[in-house]
Scaffold this active site. Structure first.
Site, PDB file in Angstrom:
ATOM      1  N   LYS A   9      12.173  12.788  -1.013  1.00  0.00           N
ATOM      2  CA  LYS A   9      12.903  11.579  -1.431  1.00  0.00           C
ATOM      3  C   LYS A   9      13.266  11.703  -2.907  1.00  0.00           C
ATOM      4  CE  LYS A   9       9.420   9.585  -4.039  1.00  0.00           C
ATOM      5  NZ  LYS A   9       9.444   9.583  -5.486  1.00  0.00           N
ATOM      6  N   ASP A 134       3.468   5.848  -1.650  1.00  0.00           N
ATOM      7  CA  ASP A 134       4.776   6.292  -1.159  1.00  0.00           C
ATOM      8  C   ASP A 134       4.769   6.647   0.329  1.00  0.00           C
ATOM      9  OD1 ASP A 134       5.893   6.050  -3.631  1.00  0.00           O
ATOM     10  OD2 ASP A 134       6.053   8.207  -4.038  1.00  0.00           O
TER      11      ASP A 134
HETATM   12  O1  C5P Z   1      -0.649   5.858  -4.436  1.00  0.00           O
HETATM   13  P1  C5P Z   1      -0.659   7.204  -5.072  1.00  0.00           P
HETATM   14  O2  C5P Z   1      -1.985   7.882  -4.941  1.00  0.00           O
HETATM   15  O3  C5P Z   1       0.470   8.069  -4.647  1.00  0.00           O
HETATM   16  O4  C5P Z   1      -0.423   6.949  -6.629  1.00  0.00           O
HETATM   17  C1  C5P Z   1      -0.825   7.882  -7.592  1.00  0.00           C
HETATM   18  C2  C5P Z   1      -1.166   7.155  -8.879  1.00  0.00           C
HETATM   19  O5  C5P Z   1       0.007   6.603  -9.464  1.00  0.00           O
HETATM   20  C3  C5P Z   1      -2.098   5.974  -8.697  1.00  0.00           C
HETATM   21  O6  C5P Z   1      -3.438   6.379  -8.768  1.00  0.00           O
HETATM   22  C4  C5P Z   1      -1.732   5.076  -9.865  1.00  0.00           C
HETATM   23  O7  C5P Z   1      -2.383   5.513 -11.034  1.00  0.00           O
HETATM   24  C5  C5P Z   1      -0.241   5.349 -10.055  1.00  0.00           C
HETATM   25  N1  C5P Z   1       0.602   4.324  -9.434  1.00  0.00           N
HETATM   26  C6  C5P Z   1       0.713   3.073 -10.030  1.00  0.00           C
HETATM   27  N2  C5P Z   1       1.518   2.123  -9.459  1.00  0.00           N
HETATM   28  C7  C5P Z   1       2.196   2.364  -8.327  1.00  0.00           C
HETATM   29  C8  C5P Z   1       2.108   3.623  -7.700  1.00  0.00           C
HETATM   30  C9  C5P Z   1       1.301   4.588  -8.289  1.00  0.00           C
HETATM   31  O8  C5P Z   1       0.105   2.831 -11.079  1.00  0.00           O
HETATM   32  N3  C5P Z   1       2.965   1.407  -7.811  1.00  0.00           N
END
Ligand code: C5P
Length: 307
Positions: A9, A134
Site C-alpha cells: 500500500k 495497518d
Molecule cells: O500497529 P503497529 O505495530 O503496526 O504500529 C507500530 C508502531 O507505530 C506502534 O507501536 C506505535 O508506536 C506507532 N503507531 C502509532 N499510531 C498509529 C499507528 C502506529 O503511534 N496510529
C-alpha cells in the site's frame, strides 16, 4: 497448500491528529493498494509454526507479523495444527509500504480458507487489529479512508486508478521511532481537513486534487534519519521533473512514490531512478474490485457469492 498474493500500500495523504490514551496516534489517511506484491505460500500440517523468507532482514519468529497472524488465528479457532509460511519478498522491508501487515492479512485470509473456518469480516477484523494497526486495511484493499489508529477502514466510493512509481532508498525506518520523534518535535502541528476536502470535493477533479495531500510524518522521518534528507529531495526532484502529479513519502518512510496520469511519464521516471542506481518499481493502483478479484482467484472462490 495455498499460494497467495500480498500487495503493498501507499498512503495518498496522512494526517496525525494527536496522541490517544492508548499511546497510539489518531490518524486520518487514504490507503491505496498497488500491484507491487510479495508471494506467500501457506501449508498446514504437523505441529510447528514456521516462517521463512528469501530476504535476510525479515525475522523468522514471533516478531514476524505473518507468524503472529497464524498464532492468533490458531488460538481464535482453537486449533493445534502446525503452519508453514514461506514469503517471497519484493515489497521493501520497513519502507512504509505495509509489507509485514499485508503478509499478516494474507495469512488470516489463507488459513480461514484452508481450515474452512468461514470467519466473517467482523471476526477477521477483530483478529487483524490485534496484530497491527495497518492489518485490517489489507482485509479490504483499494482506495480507503483510514481513521482511528488507521484500523477503522472505510472503502471510498471513488477508486483511484493511476500509474505509480515507488523508489526505495534502501533505508529501513522504524514506525514506532518516527511517531516518537513526532511527539518530541518542537514544531506545533495544525490539524487540517485536507483529506476530507480531498474526498468530498477535490476527488472529482482527478489528478489536480493530489497536490493538497501531504504526509505529516515526513518531517519526523527525516529527523529520525537525517542521512535520508538529501536522497528524499533527490528522488522527489526526479519524480516531479518527470511529471508526477504528486510525490510523497509513504507511511513512516522511507519509500517515496510518485503518481502519474501518463504511463509514458511513469516509464521515464522509473528509468531515470534506475539510471541513478536506485531501486524502483513501476505499476498501478489496485482498486477495491481488482484487489478482491485477485484474492478470490487465489483462494479458489471465483464464481461463489461474496460473503
Ligand atoms: O500497529 P503497529 O505495530 O503496526 O504500529 C507500530 C508502531 O507505530 C506502534 O507501536 C506505535 O508506536 C506507532 N503507531 C502509532 N499510531 C498509529 C499507528 C502506529 O503511534 N496510529
Amino acid at each position: 497448500m495455498l499460494r497467495l498474493p500480498s500487495f503493498a500500500k501507499i498512503n495518498l495523504g496522512l494526517e496525525v491528529l494527536g496522541v490517544r490514551q492508548d499511546g497510539y496516534h489518531e490518524l486520518r489517511t487514504i490507503f491505496q493498494t498497488i500491484d507491487l506484491r510479495d508471494d506467500i505460500l501457506i501449508r498446514s500440517g504437523g505441529r510447528d509454526l514456521t516462517v521463512s523468507c528469501d530476504h535476510p532482514a525479515v525475522p523468522a519468529g514471533r516478531q514476524n507479523l505473518a507468524w503472529r497472524a497464524a498464532d492468533e488465528l490458531r488460538r481464535f479457532a482453537k486449533r493445534t495444527d502446525g503452519v508453514e509460511i514461506r514469503i517471497t519478498k519484493r515489497i521493501p522491508v520497513a519502507g512504509g509500504l505495509g509489507g509485514g501487515s499485508s503478509n499478516a492479512a494474507a495469512v488470516l485470509l489463507g488459513l480461514d480458507r484452508l481450515w474452512r473456518l468461514g470467519l466473517g469480516p467482523e471476526d477477521l477484523h477483530r483478529i487483524a487489529r490485534r496484530i497491527g494497526a495497518d492489518v485490517p486495511y489489507f482485509l479490504v484493499g483499494g482506495t480507503a479512508l483510514g481513521l482511528g489508529r488507521g484500523d477503522e477502514v472505510y472503502p471510498l466510493w471513488r477508486q483511484i486508478r493511476i500509474h505509480v512509481v515507488v523508489a526505495d532508498p534502501g533505508r529501513a525506518l522504524s514506525t514506532a521511532a518516527v511517531f516518537a520523534r513526532l511527539d518530541r518535535s518542537l514544531t506545533p502541528r495544525e490539524n487540517s481537513n485536507k483529506i476530507f476536502r480531498f474526498i468530498s470535493r477535490d476527488l472529482e477533479g482527478k489528478g489536480t486534487a493530489f497536490p493538497i495531500l501531504a504526509n505529516d510524518l515526513e518531517e519526523a522521518a527525516l529527523e529520525e534519519a537525517p542521512d535520508l534528507a538529501g536522497q528524499v529531495r533527490h528522488i522527489r526532484g526526479i519524480l516531479v521533473r518527470e511529471g508526477a502529479v504528486a510525490a510523497s513519502l509513504s507511511g513512516s518512510g522511507s519509500s517515496l512514490f510518485g503518481l502519474f496520469d501518463d504511463p509514458q511519464r511513469a516509464r521515464r521516471a522509473h528509468a531515470a531512478l534506475a539510471a541513478e542506481g536506485l531501486s524502483a518499481f513501476r505499476g498501478r493502483t489496485l482498486s477495491l474490485d481488482q484487489y478482491r478479484g485477485a484474492w478470490r482467484r487465489s483462494l479458489g472462490l471465483e464464481g461463489r457469492r461474496p460473503r
